[in-house]
Write an enzyme that holds these catalytic residues in place. Sequence first.
Site, mmCIF file in Angstrom:
data_model
loop_
_atom_site.group_PDB
_atom_site.id
_atom_site.type_symbol
_atom_site.label_atom_id
_atom_site.label_comp_id
_atom_site.label_asym_id
_atom_site.label_seq_id
_atom_site.Cartn_x
_atom_site.Cartn_y
_atom_site.Cartn_z
ATOM 1 N N SER A 1 -8.088 3.002 15.682
ATOM 2 C CA SER A 1 -7.643 2.211 16.842
ATOM 3 C C SER A 1 -8.062 2.934 18.117
ATOM 4 O O SER A 1 -8.324 4.145 18.080
ATOM 5 C CB SER A 1 -6.111 2.107 16.810
ATOM 6 O OG SER A 1 -5.616 1.548 17.998
ATOM 7 N N TYR B 1 2.751 5.574 16.887
ATOM 8 C CA TYR B 1 1.614 4.787 16.380
ATOM 9 C C TYR B 1 0.312 5.569 16.608
ATOM 10 O O TYR B 1 -0.523 5.680 15.709
ATOM 11 C CB TYR B 1 1.571 3.431 17.086
ATOM 12 C CG TYR B 1 0.420 2.538 16.662
ATOM 13 C CD1 TYR B 1 0.416 1.900 15.422
ATOM 14 C CD2 TYR B 1 -0.672 2.310 17.511
ATOM 15 C CE1 TYR B 1 -0.633 1.074 15.033
ATOM 16 C CE2 TYR B 1 -1.721 1.488 17.130
ATOM 17 C CZ TYR B 1 -1.701 0.867 15.893
ATOM 18 O OH TYR B 1 -2.747 0.047 15.508
ATOM 19 N N LYS C 1 -2.734 6.768 13.920
ATOM 20 C CA LYS C 1 -4.136 6.334 14.007
ATOM 21 C C LYS C 1 -5.076 7.523 14.251
ATOM 22 O O LYS C 1 -6.215 7.533 13.772
ATOM 23 C CB LYS C 1 -4.285 5.251 15.081
ATOM 24 C CG LYS C 1 -3.638 3.922 14.642
ATOM 25 C CD LYS C 1 -4.280 3.365 13.367
ATOM 26 C CE LYS C 1 -3.641 2.111 12.832
ATOM 27 N NZ LYS C 1 -4.322 1.550 11.663
ATOM 28 N N ASN D 1 -7.408 -1.680 5.527
ATOM 29 C CA ASN D 1 -7.070 -2.374 6.776
ATOM 30 C C ASN D 1 -5.566 -2.531 7.019
ATOM 31 O O ASN D 1 -5.131 -2.626 8.170
ATOM 32 C CB ASN D 1 -7.755 -3.750 6.744
ATOM 33 C CG ASN D 1 -7.257 -4.673 7.834
ATOM 34 O OD1 ASN D 1 -7.529 -4.462 9.011
ATOM 35 N ND2 ASN D 1 -6.488 -5.684 7.449
ATOM 36 N N VAL E 1 0.817 -1.225 0.000
ATOM 37 C CA VAL E 1 0.000 0.000 0.000
ATOM 38 C C VAL E 1 0.848 1.273 0.000
ATOM 39 O O VAL E 1 0.332 2.373 -0.193
ATOM 40 C CB VAL E 1 -1.016 0.046 1.177
ATOM 41 C CG1 VAL E 1 -2.050 -1.061 1.050
ATOM 42 C CG2 VAL E 1 -0.326 0.018 2.537
HETATM 43 N N1 LIG Z 1 -4.573 -6.020 16.715
HETATM 44 C C1 LIG Z 1 -4.908 -4.954 17.398
HETATM 45 O O1 LIG Z 1 -4.916 -4.979 18.639
HETATM 46 C C2 LIG Z 1 -5.321 -3.682 16.701
HETATM 47 C C3 LIG Z 1 -5.863 -2.644 17.466
HETATM 48 C C4 LIG Z 1 -6.236 -1.477 16.864
HETATM 49 C C5 LIG Z 1 -6.107 -1.315 15.491
HETATM 50 N N2 LIG Z 1 -5.583 -2.319 14.744
HETATM 51 C C6 LIG Z 1 -5.454 -2.083 13.298
HETATM 52 O O2 LIG Z 1 -6.119 -3.099 12.571
HETATM 53 C C7 LIG Z 1 -5.481 -3.308 11.308
HETATM 54 C C8 LIG Z 1 -5.181 -4.791 11.128
HETATM 55 O O3 LIG Z 1 -4.265 -5.169 12.134
HETATM 56 P P1 LIG Z 1 -4.051 -6.673 12.636
HETATM 57 O O4 LIG Z 1 -4.060 -6.632 14.091
HETATM 58 O O5 LIG Z 1 -4.930 -7.588 11.898
HETATM 59 O O6 LIG Z 1 -2.512 -6.849 12.213
HETATM 60 P P2 LIG Z 1 -1.756 -8.008 11.438
HETATM 61 O O7 LIG Z 1 -0.313 -7.676 11.556
HETATM 62 O O8 LIG Z 1 -2.238 -9.331 11.870
HETATM 63 O O9 LIG Z 1 -2.238 -7.754 9.929
HETATM 64 C C9 LIG Z 1 -1.857 -6.593 9.221
HETATM 65 C C10 LIG Z 1 -1.649 -6.970 7.768
HETATM 66 O O10 LIG Z 1 -1.212 -5.787 7.054
HETATM 67 C C11 LIG Z 1 -0.224 -6.192 6.133
HETATM 68 N N3 LIG Z 1 0.659 -5.092 5.733
HETATM 69 C C12 LIG Z 1 1.629 -4.502 6.474
HETATM 70 N N4 LIG Z 1 2.284 -3.596 5.728
HETATM 71 C C13 LIG Z 1 1.705 -3.619 4.501
HETATM 72 C C14 LIG Z 1 1.944 -2.911 3.286
HETATM 73 N N5 LIG Z 1 2.926 -2.013 3.189
HETATM 74 N N6 LIG Z 1 1.155 -3.170 2.220
HETATM 75 C C15 LIG Z 1 0.169 -4.105 2.297
HETATM 76 N N7 LIG Z 1 -0.084 -4.816 3.399
HETATM 77 C C16 LIG Z 1 0.671 -4.563 4.491
HETATM 78 C C17 LIG Z 1 0.565 -7.286 6.871
HETATM 79 O O11 LIG Z 1 1.318 -8.075 5.974
HETATM 80 C C18 LIG Z 1 -0.553 -8.027 7.579
HETATM 81 O O12 LIG Z 1 -1.023 -9.107 6.798
HETATM 82 C C19 LIG Z 1 -4.240 -2.419 11.320
HETATM 83 O O13 LIG Z 1 -4.498 -1.229 10.609
HETATM 84 C C20 LIG Z 1 -4.027 -2.137 12.788
HETATM 85 O O14 LIG Z 1 -3.320 -0.944 13.013
HETATM 86 C C21 LIG Z 1 -5.184 -3.503 15.311
#
Ligand SMILES: NC(=O)c1ccc[n+]([C@@H]2O[C@H](COP(=O)([O-])OP(=O)(O)OC[C@H]3O[C@@H](n4cnc5c(N)ncnc54)[C@H](O)[C@@H]3O)[C@@H](O)[C@H]2O)c1
Length: 258
Positions: A141, A154, A158, A89, A63
């Site tokens: 987030s 971070y 967000k 996402n 992305v």
């Molecule tokens: N897990 C949590 O506690 C949490 C809390 C708040 C927000 N979020 C947000 O939710 C979203 C999903 O997070 P998650 O917990 O499933 O994380 P995760 O690490 O399991 O999944 C994130 C995915 O994004 C992909 N990614 C990273 N850099 C990329 C790039 N440059 N281009 C394309 N893809 C890329 C990764 O390969 C991964 O598959 C994120 O935006 C994260 O910030 C997560």
Amino acid sequence: MRFKDKVVVLTGAASGIGRATAKMFAKEGAIQVLSDIDEKNLKETYELLKEGKNKATYMKVDVRNPEEVKKMIEFSKNEHGKIDILIVNAGVVRVGPVEDFPDEDYDLLIDVNLKGTYFTCKYAIPYFKKQRYGTIITLASVAAHIGQVNHANYCSTKAGVLGFTKALALDLAPYNIRVNSVSPGATDTPMLQSDVAKQARDRGVEYKVVKKEFEEEGVLGRWATPEEIASGILFLASDDASYMTGADLRLDGGWTAR
Ligand SMILES: NC(=O)c1ccc[n+]([C@@H]2O[C@H](COP(=O)([O-])OP(=O)(O)OC[C@H]3O[C@@H](n4cnc5c(N)ncnc54)[C@H](O)[C@@H]3O)[C@@H](O)[C@H]2O)c1
């Protein structure tokens, strides 16, 4: 089937919340274009789709790269003739005190979480405007709403996603396009697991100590499953949320209610 033959474009589909979302949309009849930078795990998500597999395609997209993002959007439009739902996402987390934070980690946070969100929307908006319908869901987030220790950089990305989402909702409302965000709390995905592991290493404590602290941030006293966040994403994408735009859905187990 709430999403029968709706066309969904989803970034970050290889893991965690993205994978759970892809599985849920597949069960509900959606046609999906799934993308991620991690091709191996993306293919695994695709294999896990079962009944929705024949309606899904996957492609490696970073992305941070506008050309790749553009190709993903054009593919969806050319192959399926429309885009109904865009889920922005893909995201990364890097943790640490600001004074010791590696500049390359700072750049990564900005490039993926903010610029990646911008590029993904930028190339989809012209199609949405032509269609005069569509819906966009971004991933903010709890870190957009409150401060978290050692998460200043971070948090800033967000909070940026949240501001971007609200402003974009105003721009796109005249075109019948809804734009909302989801704010997950601690969700059991590889991202949170790596965040907790790093904090445990940095503090010289056991993983389970930091895990418990995160569990206690939400009043429900546990982490969310990725499916619990995916449910919120599907709600926002559905007609049940037809009057929602510029809103943020907090799925944080009560973390920000304190
Ligand atoms: N897990 C949590 O506690 C949490 C809390 C708040 C927000 N979020 C947000 O939710 C979203 C999903 O997070 P998650 O917990 O499933 O994380 P995760 O690490 O399991 O999944 C994130 C995915 O994004 C992909 N990614 C990273 N850099 C990329 C790039 N440059 N281009 C394309 N893809 C890329 C990764 O390969 C991964 O598959 C994120 O935006 C994260 O910030 C997560």
